[in-house]
Design an enzyme around this catalytic site. Structure first.
Site, PDB file in Angstrom:
ATOM      1  N   ARG A   1      41.739  94.529   2.576  1.00 25.28           N
ATOM      2  CA  ARG A   1      43.218  94.010   2.493  1.00 25.28           C
ATOM      3  C   ARG A   1      44.334  95.084   2.618  1.00 25.28           C
ATOM      4  O   ARG A   1      45.485  95.266   3.329  1.00 25.28           O
ATOM      5  CB  ARG A   1      43.537  93.338   1.388  1.00 25.28           C
ATOM      6  CG  ARG A   1      42.765  91.962   1.482  1.00 25.28           C
ATOM      7  CD  ARG A   1      43.410  90.925   0.264  1.00 25.28           C
ATOM      8  NE  ARG A   1      42.641  89.772   0.352  1.00 25.28           N
ATOM      9  CZ  ARG A   1      41.675  89.472  -0.280  1.00 25.28           C
ATOM     10  NH1 ARG A   1      41.129  90.421  -1.214  1.00 25.28           N
ATOM     11  NH2 ARG A   1      41.004  88.262  -0.446  1.00 25.28           N
TER      12      ARG A   1
ATOM     13  N   ASP B   1      57.047  82.460  16.390  1.00 21.26           N
ATOM     14  CA  ASP B   1      56.047  83.615  16.542  1.00 21.26           C
ATOM     15  C   ASP B   1      56.738  84.499  17.652  1.00 21.26           C
ATOM     16  O   ASP B   1      57.665  84.106  18.574  1.00 21.26           O
ATOM     17  CB  ASP B   1      54.840  83.007  17.049  1.00 21.26           C
ATOM     18  CG  ASP B   1      53.716  83.970  16.809  1.00 21.26           C
ATOM     19  OD1 ASP B   1      52.789  83.476  16.014  1.00 21.26           O
ATOM     20  OD2 ASP B   1      53.611  85.010  17.182  1.00 21.26           O
TER      21      ASP B   1
ATOM     22  N   ASP C   1      42.947  80.882  -4.823  1.00 18.96           N
ATOM     23  CA  ASP C   1      41.984  81.436  -5.367  1.00 18.96           C
ATOM     24  C   ASP C   1      41.498  80.568  -6.503  1.00 18.96           C
ATOM     25  O   ASP C   1      40.228  80.351  -6.786  1.00 18.96           O
ATOM     26  CB  ASP C   1      42.232  82.770  -6.273  1.00 18.96           C
ATOM     27  CG  ASP C   1      42.550  83.611  -5.184  1.00 18.96           C
ATOM     28  OD1 ASP C   1      42.037  83.777  -4.077  1.00 18.96           O
ATOM     29  OD2 ASP C   1      43.479  84.426  -5.537  1.00 18.96           O
TER      30      ASP C   1
ATOM     31  N   HIS D   1      45.653  89.123  -5.407  1.00 13.83           N
ATOM     32  CA  HIS D   1      44.861  88.397  -4.656  1.00 13.83           C
ATOM     33  C   HIS D   1      43.907  89.480  -3.891  1.00 13.83           C
ATOM     34  O   HIS D   1      44.023  89.870  -2.823  1.00 13.83           O
ATOM     35  CB  HIS D   1      45.606  87.770  -3.340  1.00 13.83           C
ATOM     36  CG  HIS D   1      44.781  86.998  -2.375  1.00 13.83           C
ATOM     37  ND1 HIS D   1      43.865  85.983  -2.831  1.00 13.83           N
ATOM     38  CD2 HIS D   1      44.980  86.973  -1.010  1.00 13.83           C
ATOM     39  CE1 HIS D   1      43.658  85.238  -1.720  1.00 13.83           C
ATOM     40  NE2 HIS D   1      44.239  85.804  -0.835  1.00 13.83           N
TER      41      HIS D   1
ATOM     42  N   ARG E   1      39.386  77.732  -4.800  1.00 16.56           N
ATOM     43  CA  ARG E   1      38.040  78.142  -4.299  1.00 16.56           C
ATOM     44  C   ARG E   1      37.181  78.294  -5.710  1.00 16.56           C
ATOM     45  O   ARG E   1      36.010  77.611  -5.773  1.00 16.56           O
ATOM     46  CB  ARG E   1      38.395  79.709  -3.925  1.00 16.56           C
ATOM     47  CG  ARG E   1      38.488  79.730  -2.493  1.00 16.56           C
ATOM     48  CD  ARG E   1      38.560  81.272  -2.024  1.00 16.56           C
ATOM     49  NE  ARG E   1      39.021  80.994  -0.666  1.00 16.56           N
ATOM     50  CZ  ARG E   1      39.678  82.051   0.072  1.00 16.56           C
ATOM     51  NH1 ARG E   1      40.245  83.160  -0.506  1.00 16.56           N
ATOM     52  NH2 ARG E   1      39.759  81.966   1.404  1.00 16.56           N
TER      53      ARG E   1
HETATM   54  N1  APR Z   1      57.128  87.857  14.215  1.00 14.78           N
HETATM   55  C1  APR Z   1      56.424  86.651  14.293  1.00 14.78           C
HETATM   56  N2  APR Z   1      55.073  86.560  14.366  1.00 14.78           N
HETATM   57  C2  APR Z   1      54.133  87.513  14.368  1.00 14.78           C
HETATM   58  C3  APR Z   1      54.663  88.754  14.113  1.00 14.78           C
HETATM   59  C4  APR Z   1      56.244  89.091  14.096  1.00 14.78           C
HETATM   60  N3  APR Z   1      56.705  90.254  14.028  1.00 14.78           N
HETATM   61  N4  APR Z   1      53.645  89.676  14.127  1.00 14.78           N
HETATM   62  C5  APR Z   1      52.539  88.942  14.487  1.00 14.78           C
HETATM   63  N5  APR Z   1      52.769  87.732  14.459  1.00 14.78           N
HETATM   64  C6  APR Z   1      51.987  86.397  14.438  1.00 14.78           C
HETATM   65  C7  APR Z   1      50.942  86.672  15.372  1.00 14.78           C
HETATM   66  O1  APR Z   1      51.351  86.475  16.895  1.00 14.78           O
HETATM   67  C8  APR Z   1      49.841  85.558  15.128  1.00 14.78           C
HETATM   68  O2  APR Z   1      50.224  84.421  16.078  1.00 14.78           O
HETATM   69  O3  APR Z   1      51.417  86.240  13.307  1.00 14.78           O
HETATM   70  C9  APR Z   1      50.364  85.172  13.667  1.00 14.78           C
HETATM   71  C10 APR Z   1      49.113  85.656  12.701  1.00 14.78           C
HETATM   72  O4  APR Z   1      47.932  84.695  13.043  1.00 14.78           O
HETATM   73  P1  APR Z   1      46.735  85.109  12.857  1.00 14.78           P
HETATM   74  O5  APR Z   1      46.256  86.280  13.545  1.00 14.78           O
HETATM   75  O6  APR Z   1      45.985  83.689  13.652  1.00 14.78           O
HETATM   76  O7  APR Z   1      46.411  85.128  11.514  1.00 14.78           O
HETATM   77  P2  APR Z   1      46.183  84.076  10.320  1.00 14.78           P
HETATM   78  O8  APR Z   1      44.754  83.783  10.258  1.00 14.78           O
HETATM   79  O9  APR Z   1      46.992  82.906  10.712  1.00 14.78           O
HETATM   80  O10 APR Z   1      46.647  84.872   8.842  1.00 14.78           O
HETATM   81  C11 APR Z   1      48.016  85.285   8.720  1.00 14.78           C
HETATM   82  O11 APR Z   1      48.013  85.208   6.447  1.00 14.78           O
HETATM   83  O12 APR Z   1      46.050  84.834   5.013  1.00 14.78           O
HETATM   84  C12 APR Z   1      46.724  85.762   5.513  1.00 14.78           C
HETATM   85  O13 APR Z   1      45.580  87.709   5.909  1.00 14.78           O
HETATM   86  C13 APR Z   1      46.162  86.761   6.439  1.00 14.78           C
HETATM   87  O14 APR Z   1      47.891  88.383   6.882  1.00 14.78           O
HETATM   88  C14 APR Z   1      47.259  87.299   7.101  1.00 14.78           C
HETATM   89  C15 APR Z   1      48.237  86.051   7.687  1.00 14.78           C
END
Ligand code: APR
Length: 311
Positions: free
Chosen positions: A87, A32, A147, A174, A150
Site C-alpha cells: 500500500r 474522472d 475490515d 488499514h 471482512r
Molecule cells: N482525478 C480523477 N480521477 C482520477 C485521477 C484524478 N486525478 N487519477 C486517477 N483517477 C481515476 C482513474 O482514471 C480510475 O478511473 O481513478 C480511478 C481509479 O479506479 P481503479 O483504477 O479502478 O481503482 P479502484 O479499484 O476503483 O480503487 C480506487 O480505492 O481501494 C482503493 O486502493 C484502492 O486507491 C485505490 C482506490
C-alpha cells in the site's frame, strides 16, 4: 435533495455510485480524468433504474463544475494496488492525485463532508484533512467498516451462522497492523472468544488483516464490492443522520492516547459527520497494538510530507 460526488469512476467509485443511487440515498455525480468512462458508467447505472425502481440521477462528467453543492464527496481517485505492491508504494502518486482532487472539489462544495477511500487510506485521509483545513468531524476515511465486515464474514463462515447476527470491530490502520478486537466481536451479543478456540480466533484475525491482499492475489486487482458497500453504509449514516456506531478512520486528538494522526477508531456517524469518537477500555495488548499501528501511520505521514516537499 442530497447530492454525492464520487471522484474516480473505477471499480470502487462505480460500486459506490451504484449503491448510493440504488439505495435511494442521493443523486450521484461520478467524475474522472478519463473521458467517456464516467459518462458511460453513469448511463449504464441510469439504465438499471427502471428495473430497480428508483429515480435517482447519476451523471458522469470530467468537469468539476458539475459537482457543485455536493453534500458528500467520496474520493476513490488513484492508482489501485497491484499484486506484490505494498500500500505504501502508492503513497507518492496517490498523494498528488488526492491533493489535486480536493482543491477542485472544495472550490465547488465548500460545505461537503469527505470520505476518503484512496490508499494508503489513513495517510491519504490525513493529507485530505490537512489540505481541506476543515474540522476533523467532516473528513474521514473508509476502512474500519470494510475490515470489520471482512472479519464478520470470516466469523460467519467459521461458525456457520448468519452474518446478520455477527458484529465485529476492527480498529487501527488499514494495513497489516490493523487491530481486530475479538472481545468486542459477537454473535448476537456472545463474544466469539466464547464460541471458538483461541487458535481459530487468531486465524480469523490474521485472515482479516490479510483480507485485501487475499483478494488481490486471487483476481490480480484490488477489491471493490465490499469497499463500495462500506462507503454506502457511511453515506447512509451521514445523510440520514443515523448515528451509527461504526469504526472509521478519524483524527485522533488525545483519544486512546493518540494524537495528530488519522487512524481507525469507533465513531458515531451522523449528520455532522463524525459526531463522536467512542473510547473503549482496551487491554494492554490491544492498546499496544493500536499504538503500533498508529505509529506506523505517523511514520508514513512523515514520509509523505517529505515526498510532497521534494516534488
Ligand atoms: N482525478 C480523477 N480521477 C482520477 C485521477 C484524478 N486525478 N487519477 C486517477 N483517477 C481515476 C482513474 O482514471 C480510475 O478511473 O481513478 C480511478 C481509479 O479506479 P481503479 O483504477 O479502478 O481503482 P479502484 O479499484 O476503483 O480503487 C480506487 O480505492 O481501494 C482503493 O486502493 C484502492 O486507491 C485505490 C482506490
Amino acid at each position: 435533495m442530497s447530492k454525492v460526488t464520487v471522484v474516480g469512476a473505477g471499480f470502487v467509485g462505480a460500486t459506490v455510485a451504484q449503491h448510493v443511487a440504488e439505495q435511494d440515498l442521493a443523486d450521484v455525480i461520478i467524475i474522472d480524468i478519463l473521458e467517456g468512462v464516467p459518462q458511460g458508467k453513469a448511463l449504464d447505472l441510469m439504465q438499471a433504474a427502471p428495473i430497480l425502481g428508483h429515480d435517482r440521477k447519476i451523471v458522469g462528467t470530467n468537469d468539476y463544475k458539475d459537482t457543485k453543492g455536493s453534500d458528500i464527496v467520496v474520493v476513490t481517485a488513484g492508482i489501485a494496488r497491484k499484486p506484490g505492491m505494498s500500500r505504501d508504494d502508492l503513497l507518492k502518486t496517490n498523494a498528488n492525485i488526492v491533493q489535486g482532487v480536493i482543491k477542485e472539489t472544495q472550490k465547488n462544495s465548500p460545505d461537503a463532508i469527505y470520505i476518503i477511500v484512496t490508499n494508503p487510506l489513513d495517510v491519504m485521509t490525513y493529507l485530505a484533512w490537512e489540505t481541506l483545513k476543515l474540522p476533523a468531524a467532516k473528513v474521514m476515511g473508509m476502512a474500519g467498516v470494510l475490515d470489520s465486515s471482512r472479519f464478520q464474514t470470516f466469523i460467519g463462515m467459521e461458525l456457520n451462522v448468519s452474518v446478520r447476527d455477527v458484529r465485529a470491530m476492527v480498529l487501527g490502520g488499514h494495513g497489516d497492523l490493523m487491530v481486530p478486537l475479538p472481545r468486542y466481536s459477537t454473535v448476537n451479543g456472545i463474544s466469539i472468544t466464547e464460541l471458538m478456540p483461541a487458535d481459530r480466533v487468531e486465524a480469523l484475525c490474521k485472515r482479516t488483516r490479510d483480507g485485501g491482499a487475499e483478494i488481490v492475489n486471487l483476481m490480480k486487482s484490488s477489491a471493490y464490492y465490499a469497499p463500495g458497500a462500506s462507503v454506502a453504509q457511511m453515506v447512509s449514516a451521514i445523510l440520514k443522520d443515523e448515528n451509527r456506531l461504526l469504526p472509521c478512520c478519524v483524527h485522533a486528538d488525545g483519544q486512546y492516547g493518540l494524537k495528530d494522526v488519522y487512524v481507525g477508531l469507533p465513531t458515531v456517524l451522523g449528520k455532522g459527520g463524525v459526531n463522536k469518537i467512542v473510547e473503549l477500555k482496551l487491554t494492554a495488548d490491544e492498546q499496544a497494538a493500536l499504538k503500533k499501528s498508529a505509529d506506523s501511520i505517523r511514520e508514513n505521514i512523515d514520509v509523505m510530507k517529505q515526498l510532497l516537499v521534494a516534488v
